[in-house]
Design a protein around this motif. Structure first.
Motif, PDB file in Angstrom:
ATOM      1  N   THR A 340     -11.783  53.856  44.054  1.00 21.57           N
ATOM      2  CA  THR A 340     -10.592  54.343  43.362  1.00 21.57           C
ATOM      3  C   THR A 340     -10.693  54.129  41.858  1.00 21.57           C
ATOM      4  O   THR A 340     -11.393  53.237  41.378  1.00 21.57           O
ATOM      5  N   CYS A 341      -9.973  54.971  41.114  1.00 21.44           N
ATOM      6  CA  CYS A 341      -9.952  54.871  39.668  1.00 21.44           C
ATOM      7  C   CYS A 341      -8.685  55.530  39.144  1.00 21.44           C
ATOM      8  O   CYS A 341      -7.936  56.153  39.897  1.00 21.44           O
ATOM      9  N   THR A 345      -4.484  52.781  40.153  1.00 20.98           N
ATOM     10  CA  THR A 345      -5.092  51.572  40.720  1.00 20.98           C
ATOM     11  C   THR A 345      -4.368  50.305  40.279  1.00 20.98           C
ATOM     12  O   THR A 345      -4.526  49.255  40.898  1.00 20.98           O
ATOM     13  N   MET A 351      -1.575  50.894  46.120  1.00 26.73           N
ATOM     14  CA  MET A 351      -2.876  50.525  46.686  1.00 26.73           C
ATOM     15  C   MET A 351      -2.727  49.897  48.069  1.00 26.73           C
ATOM     16  O   MET A 351      -3.532  50.132  48.968  1.00 26.73           O
ATOM     17  N   GLU A 365     -12.378  50.233  47.423  1.00 27.69           N
ATOM     18  CA  GLU A 365     -12.945  49.553  46.269  1.00 27.69           C
ATOM     19  C   GLU A 365     -12.500  50.259  44.992  1.00 27.69           C
ATOM     20  O   GLU A 365     -11.743  51.230  45.033  1.00 27.69           O
ATOM     21  N   ARG A 366     -12.976  49.778  43.857  1.00 29.00           N
ATOM     22  CA  ARG A 366     -12.676  50.393  42.569  1.00 29.00           C
ATOM     23  C   ARG A 366     -13.991  50.710  41.863  1.00 29.00           C
ATOM     24  O   ARG A 366     -14.986  49.994  42.039  1.00 29.00           O
ATOM     25  N   ASP A 374     -12.098  51.796  34.967  1.00 25.06           N
ATOM     26  CA  ASP A 374     -11.204  52.821  35.515  1.00 25.06           C
ATOM     27  C   ASP A 374     -10.831  53.872  34.482  1.00 25.06           C
ATOM     28  O   ASP A 374     -10.904  55.078  34.739  1.00 25.06           O
TER      29      ASP A 374
END
Length: 414
Positions: A340-341, A345, A351, A365-366, A374
């Motif tokens: 994710t970004c 986030t 989330m 995850e990120r 991000d």
């Protein structure tokens, strides 16, 4: 490879194409209307011109003032937009982009003479991939036209910085029959694909969009589409409730105190967009001020608190993200991780809702876990898109946008 319109064939760009290392600045503003992002990247290529490595040197974000944000919000709605204000903003936001470049160079300790080019996306005001009627030049009634508008005059940035600028990166894909969005999956593939597992890159900006990276995928196997609203509806509701004093729900703290309203949730999901097969894209013209107004009218009719309204809107974003994966990705592709970004986030409530609905077999995850901040991803992506155009390489993915063929997209201001 389609090399029509290959600007790198001109003498002044022969040197650019012959180099194996480049410093490029990516400039953009997201649909969240929170500010300008500027990323300085170092790109290394092989002898064929293909990218081998992309490194972030530095990144700065210049937040919009409340006055500018409100002006841009008005311009994004046909009910409040004025052509004189739109024209002024087209040139005015360019000064913000130019200032971001100066701040970036100072932060990175790099002189403008070391930078090869600026690749500028601009600020999206209206994105209309679904064709509308327009008079035909053949005198045969009307024809169907798709359109998009990103403001920000490249000539202003060129004058202020002394650097060549490539911009208008969506238009040619639309001319080739595509939706002109999303574009950053081209860069996602280069930065995040894996030979051992399938991955998703889920951006949660004003609009949510997902890039699908099958295990060991080539560029032709990458797919992507807009999942629906990201932060856009949530932010609009907060702005209205606080009379513009607050622009987002910090950490999802307001929504965390509320309860999802079943009828409102059902109303939101009863939307043809979520049933459409990809490729597809959407934007503020669908999920902007008018949409938020309808939700507020629903809340008033059912006596919902702000907490319940935001809980429902936050759930709506999470649900559409996960349903998009379940409906359009998992039936065809094995996925091990969702990276994710974007601004979403930082919304803990959002989330948590995504994690609760996402299949347990998929890690949440990120992209920051993979060394990409991000906030910098999209600016980095547009830097790469401009670079690829100048290398004479197609920089669009027809499977993602629905275009008839890949193109070299972008207009150059020397």
């Amino acid at each position: 490879m389609d090399t029509r319109g290959d600007i790198s064939s001109y003498p002044m760009w022969a040197k650019y194409r012959s180099k194996r290392e480049h410093l490029v600045i990516g400039l953009m503003s997201g649909t969240s209307l929170d500010g300008t992002d500027a990323a300085l990247v170092h790109i290394q290529t092989d002898e064929s011109g293909a990218m081998q490595r992309l490194d972030l040197i530095d990144f700065v974000c210049t937040p919009y003032t409340n006055e500018l944000r409100e002006k841009l919000i008005r311009l994004c709605s046909p009910e409040t937009a004025r052509v004189d204000e739109l024209t002024t903003a087209h040139f005015g936001v360019s000064e913000w982009y130019a200032q971001s470049v100066q701040e970036l160079l100072q932060s990175a300790g790099v002189s403008s003479s070391q930078v090869d080019v600026i690749s500028m996306h601009g600020q999206t005001i209206w994105h209309a991939p679904v064709p509308s009627a327009f008079p035909s030049p053949l005198g045969t009634g009307s024809m169907k036209v798709s359109s998009t508008l990103q403001i920000g005059e490249c000539a202003v940035v060129r004058e202020r910085t002394g650097l060549p600028v490539i911009g208008n990166l969506r238009a040619r894909d639309m001319a080739a029959g595509g939706e002109g969005a999303p574009l950053t999956p081209y860069a996602d593939a280069l930065m995040f694909r894996s030979v051992t597992e399938g991955r998703l890159v889920q951006n949660i900006g004003g609009i949510g969009n997902v890039t699908v990276l099958p295990s060991g995928s080539s560029e032709t196997e990458v797919s992507a589409f807009d999942t629906g609203p990201g932060n856009m509806v949530i932010d609009a509701l907060v702005r209205h409730a606080t009379e513009g004093k607050q622009h987002y729900d910090p950490n999802g703290s307001i929504a965390a105190k509320g309860t999802v309203h079943p009828e409102l949730a059902a109303y939101c999901l009863n939307d043809e967009y979520f049933r459409r097969q990809p490729p597809k894209s959407t934007g503020r013209e669908v999920y902007g001020a008018d949409y938020a107004k309808r939700l507020m009218e629903f809340a008033a009719l059912h006596d919902l608190s702000l907490e319940d309204l935001l809980a429902s809107a936050t759930w709506f974003t999470a649900e559409t993200i996960v349903r998009a994966v379940e409906d359009f990705v998992l039936p065809k592709t094995s996925i091990s991780a969702m990276l994710t970004c974007g601004g979403g986030t930082s919304n803990d409530t959002l989330m948590k809702m995504i994690r609760l609905r996402l299949p347990e077999s998929i890690r949440l995850e990120r992209i920051a876990d993979y060394g990409v901040p991000d906030d910098a991803r999209e600016a980095m992506g547009f830097a790469l898109l401009g670079h690829e155009a100048l290398m004479g390489r197609t920089n669009t993915l027809p499977r993602v946008t629905g275009a008839a063929h890949a193109v070299i997209s972008g207009h150059l201001t020397l």
